[in-house]
Write a protein that holds these residues in place. Structure first.
Motif, PDB file in Angstrom:
ATOM      1  N   ILE A   1       0.871  -1.182   0.000  1.00  0.00           N
ATOM      2  CA  ILE A   1       0.000   0.000   0.000  1.00  0.00           C
ATOM      3  C   ILE A   1       0.904   1.227   0.000  1.00  0.00           C
ATOM      4  O   ILE A   1       1.717   1.420   0.909  1.00  0.00           O
ATOM      5  N   ILE A   2       0.767   2.057  -1.016  1.00  0.00           N
ATOM      6  CA  ILE A   2       1.642   3.223  -1.190  1.00  0.00           C
ATOM      7  C   ILE A   2       0.847   4.500  -0.958  1.00  0.00           C
ATOM      8  O   ILE A   2      -0.195   4.721  -1.589  1.00  0.00           O
ATOM      9  N   ILE A   3       1.341   5.340  -0.042  1.00  0.00           N
ATOM     10  CA  ILE A   3       0.775   6.671   0.147  1.00  0.00           C
ATOM     11  C   ILE A   3       1.630   7.659  -0.637  1.00  0.00           C
ATOM     12  O   ILE A   3       2.847   7.719  -0.438  1.00  0.00           O
ATOM     13  N   ASN A   4       1.011   8.404  -1.526  1.00  0.00           N
ATOM     14  CA  ASN A   4       1.724   9.402  -2.315  1.00  0.00           C
ATOM     15  C   ASN A   4       1.610  10.757  -1.641  1.00  0.00           C
ATOM     16  O   ASN A   4       0.509  11.284  -1.464  1.00  0.00           O
ATOM     17  N   GLY A   5       2.753  11.330  -1.246  1.00  0.00           N
ATOM     18  CA  GLY A   5       2.772  12.619  -0.571  1.00  0.00           C
ATOM     19  C   GLY A   5       3.013  13.772  -1.523  1.00  0.00           C
ATOM     20  O   GLY A   5       3.180  13.586  -2.734  1.00  0.00           O
ATOM     21  N   PRO A   6       3.079  14.988  -0.994  1.00  0.00           N
ATOM     22  CA  PRO A   6       3.209  16.195  -1.823  1.00  0.00           C
ATOM     23  C   PRO A   6       4.544  16.315  -2.548  1.00  0.00           C
ATOM     24  O   PRO A   6       4.671  17.171  -3.430  1.00  0.00           O
ATOM     25  N   ASN A   7       5.537  15.477  -2.202  1.00  0.00           N
ATOM     26  CA  ASN A   7       6.884  15.643  -2.760  1.00  0.00           C
ATOM     27  C   ASN A   7       7.175  14.755  -3.961  1.00  0.00           C
ATOM     28  O   ASN A   7       8.333  14.622  -4.359  1.00  0.00           O
ATOM     29  N   ILE A   8       6.167  14.140  -4.539  1.00  0.00           N
ATOM     30  CA  ILE A   8       6.354  13.308  -5.727  1.00  0.00           C
ATOM     31  C   ILE A   8       5.302  13.705  -6.754  1.00  0.00           C
ATOM     32  O   ILE A   8       4.266  14.301  -6.404  1.00  0.00           O
ATOM     33  N   ASP A   9       5.568  13.393  -8.027  1.00  0.00           N
ATOM     34  CA  ASP A   9       4.714  13.863  -9.123  1.00  0.00           C
ATOM     35  C   ASP A   9       3.226  13.695  -8.838  1.00  0.00           C
ATOM     36  O   ASP A   9       2.443  14.641  -8.951  1.00  0.00           O
ATOM     37  N   ARG A  10       2.820  12.477  -8.499  1.00  0.00           N
ATOM     38  CA  ARG A  10       1.399  12.189  -8.297  1.00  0.00           C
ATOM     39  C   ARG A  10       0.837  12.946  -7.099  1.00  0.00           C
ATOM     40  O   ARG A  10      -0.212  13.587  -7.171  1.00  0.00           O
TER      41      ARG A  10
ATOM     42  N   VAL B   1      -2.715  14.654   5.243  1.00  0.00           N
ATOM     43  CA  VAL B   1      -2.819  14.474   6.691  1.00  0.00           C
ATOM     44  C   VAL B   1      -1.628  15.160   7.365  1.00  0.00           C
ATOM     45  O   VAL B   1      -0.525  15.204   6.809  1.00  0.00           O
ATOM     46  N   GLU B   2      -1.828  15.667   8.539  1.00  0.00           N
ATOM     47  CA  GLU B   2      -0.805  16.481   9.193  1.00  0.00           C
ATOM     48  C   GLU B   2       0.445  15.689   9.563  1.00  0.00           C
ATOM     49  O   GLU B   2       1.546  16.245   9.597  1.00  0.00           O
ATOM     50  N   ASN B   3       0.295  14.394   9.860  1.00  0.00           N
ATOM     51  CA  ASN B   3       1.449  13.617  10.309  1.00  0.00           C
ATOM     52  C   ASN B   3       2.210  12.952   9.165  1.00  0.00           C
ATOM     53  O   ASN B   3       3.093  12.124   9.403  1.00  0.00           O
ATOM     54  N   TYR B   4       1.889  13.330   7.919  1.00  0.00           N
ATOM     55  CA  TYR B   4       2.683  12.777   6.802  1.00  0.00           C
ATOM     56  C   TYR B   4       4.091  13.372   6.862  1.00  0.00           C
ATOM     57  O   TYR B   4       4.250  14.590   6.921  1.00  0.00           O
ATOM     58  N   PRO B   5       5.143  12.531   6.840  1.00  0.00           N
ATOM     59  CA  PRO B   5       6.522  13.038   6.941  1.00  0.00           C
ATOM     60  C   PRO B   5       6.856  13.997   5.796  1.00  0.00           C
ATOM     61  O   PRO B   5       6.749  13.634   4.627  1.00  0.00           O
ATOM     62  N   GLN B   6       7.265  15.206   6.120  1.00  0.00           N
ATOM     63  CA  GLN B   6       7.501  16.246   5.129  1.00  0.00           C
ATOM     64  C   GLN B   6       8.659  15.924   4.189  1.00  0.00           C
ATOM     65  O   GLN B   6       8.725  16.440   3.084  1.00  0.00           O
ATOM     66  N   ASN B   7       9.600  15.076   4.638  1.00  0.00           N
ATOM     67  CA  ASN B   7      10.773  14.770   3.814  1.00  0.00           C
ATOM     68  C   ASN B   7      10.604  13.496   2.992  1.00  0.00           C
ATOM     69  O   ASN B   7      11.541  13.051   2.341  1.00  0.00           O
ATOM     70  N   GLU B   8       9.431  12.900   3.001  1.00  0.00           N
ATOM     71  CA  GLU B   8       9.201  11.649   2.274  1.00  0.00           C
ATOM     72  C   GLU B   8       8.354  11.909   1.036  1.00  0.00           C
ATOM     73  O   GLU B   8       7.368  12.661   1.081  1.00  0.00           O
ATOM     74  N   SER B   9       8.731  11.274  -0.065  1.00  0.00           N
ATOM     75  CA  SER B   9       7.925  11.389  -1.278  1.00  0.00           C
ATOM     76  C   SER B   9       6.766  10.390  -1.262  1.00  0.00           C
ATOM     77  O   SER B   9       5.624  10.725  -1.581  1.00  0.00           O
ATOM     78  N   THR B  10       7.071   9.161  -0.895  1.00  0.00           N
ATOM     79  CA  THR B  10       6.024   8.138  -0.745  1.00  0.00           C
ATOM     80  C   THR B  10       6.276   7.343   0.525  1.00  0.00           C
ATOM     81  O   THR B  10       7.408   7.294   1.028  1.00  0.00           O
ATOM     82  N   LEU B  11       5.235   6.713   1.016  1.00  0.00           N
ATOM     83  CA  LEU B  11       5.346   5.795   2.152  1.00  0.00           C
ATOM     84  C   LEU B  11       4.742   4.458   1.754  1.00  0.00           C
ATOM     85  O   LEU B  11       3.621   4.411   1.213  1.00  0.00           O
TER      86      LEU B  11
END
Length: 336
Positions: free
Chosen positions: A219-228, A241-251
């Motif tokens: 299961i991949i969460i796409n964050g603000p730091n990657i294209d999608r 979500v507020e607790n998404y790591p700011q330095n991660e592109s995906t989780l």
């Protein structure tokens, strides 16, 4: 057998050209110095004669300057996003590399006669040859290893790797002489994004959105730091979500960890909705009490989007345009 016939035809053409050149040279040897045949004299002195349009152009590539047809008619764009770039610029490719069995719905009709070559580390050279291209375009990172074989089939332009698809589109527009068309595609999409962002701000406000992809590896969460994720959270302004790591592109998360990212809304994309394994994996998630107790699930705020339709999301203009329409429609329908 077809290839042998082509080779034989090429040899015959070369022989005929050589014979014609020899005849011209022999004729020149029998003419007095400084004299001209009537035909050549007429062409040289006729003030109304106009030169024909050039049939080729010189363009820049990662392999240096390349001579290509001035107006290519049969173009191939290698990699899964180049076909979209070509069509956005008004060029329908004759053959493409495709990840999914069927084309995206927005390409299905225009690509009805386009050859599907599948996608692999090494392209299908035989199918490329059979499609008879007069120009091949490809990103260097994808096709540099195949350049010799490709350029033996048709003039091949390798273009640089870009972080932003808009720069890729501009590069292709430069090669095809469609710079204005590329600029218009980018400006039109920017305007469409701005309108959608304003509308979504009215509909969603400060509620949070989680963008999930169900893939073979989890299961991949796409964050603000990657294209999608950038497309969802920045370009369309949907709050992560507020607790998404700011330095991660995906989780990549397990089902057990997923509830830690408890959003008001969840957008779900199966990487390939036709794969039974992914359907089974998603069914397992849906039946889990962990999933059922998430805020968005309880509120019926889970939205399934198409895997192939969103496959190029954040990486090509037509995919982005399609997704804009779908996201706005999702939240408008939720209000009804």
């Amino acid at each position: 057998m077809r290839h042998k016939w082509k080779i034989g035809l090429i040899i015959m053409v070369l022989l005929l050209v050589g014979t014609a050149c020899g005849a011209v040279n022999n004729k020149g040897e029998g003419t007095a110095p400084g004299s001209e045949t009537p035909a050549s004299s007429s062409n040289a002195t006729d003030p109304t004669a106009s030169p024909s349009s050039p049939t080729t152009r010189i363009v820049k590539s990662e392999k240096g300057e390349i001579e290509i047809p001035a107006e290519p008619k049969r173009v191939i764009g290698l990699s899964v996003v180049y076909p979209e770039f070509l069509y956005a610029l008004g060029v329908t490719p004759v053959a493409v590399q495709n990840y999914h069995e069927e084309f995206q719905s927005y390409l299905e009709q225009p690509f009805k006669d386009t050859i599907k070559m599948g996608i692999a580390k090494t392209p299908n050279f035989e199918m490329i040859l059979d499609s008879e291209p007069d120009l091949i375009l490809a990103p260097a990172w994808w096709s540099e290893k195949d350049y010799d074989q490709l350029s033996a089939i048709a003039p091949t332009v390798l273009l640089p790797q870009r972080d932003d698809w808009r720069d890729e589109l501009r590069d292709i527009g430069e090669v095809l002489g469609k710079q204005d068309a590329a600029k218009k595609v980018i400006e039109d999409l920017k305007n469409k994004e701005a309108k959608a962002k304003a509308r979504l701000d009215e509909l969603v406000k400060d509620e949070t959105v989680l963008y999930l992809r169900i893939m073979d590896n989890g299961i991949i969460i796409n964050g603000p730091n990657i294209d999608r994720g950038n497309f969802i959270h920045n370009q369309l302004g949907l709050k992560p979500v507020e607790n998404y790591p700011q330095n991660e592109s995906t989780l990549t998360v397990s089902l057990e960890v997923l509830p830690e990212y408890d959003a008001d809304h969840i957008i779900v994309q199966l990487d390939d909705e036709t794969k039974a394994e992914l359907q089974d994996k998603y069914a397992h998630i849906l039946n889990s009490s962990l999933w059922k107790n998430m805020k968005a699930v309880k509120a019926n705020h889970v939205y399934m989007v198409g895997g192939k339709e969103w496959f190029n999301l954040g990486m090509a203009p037509l995919a982005d345009s399609y997704a804009i329409d779908e996201v706005v429609s999702i939240f408008e329908n939720k209000q009804q």
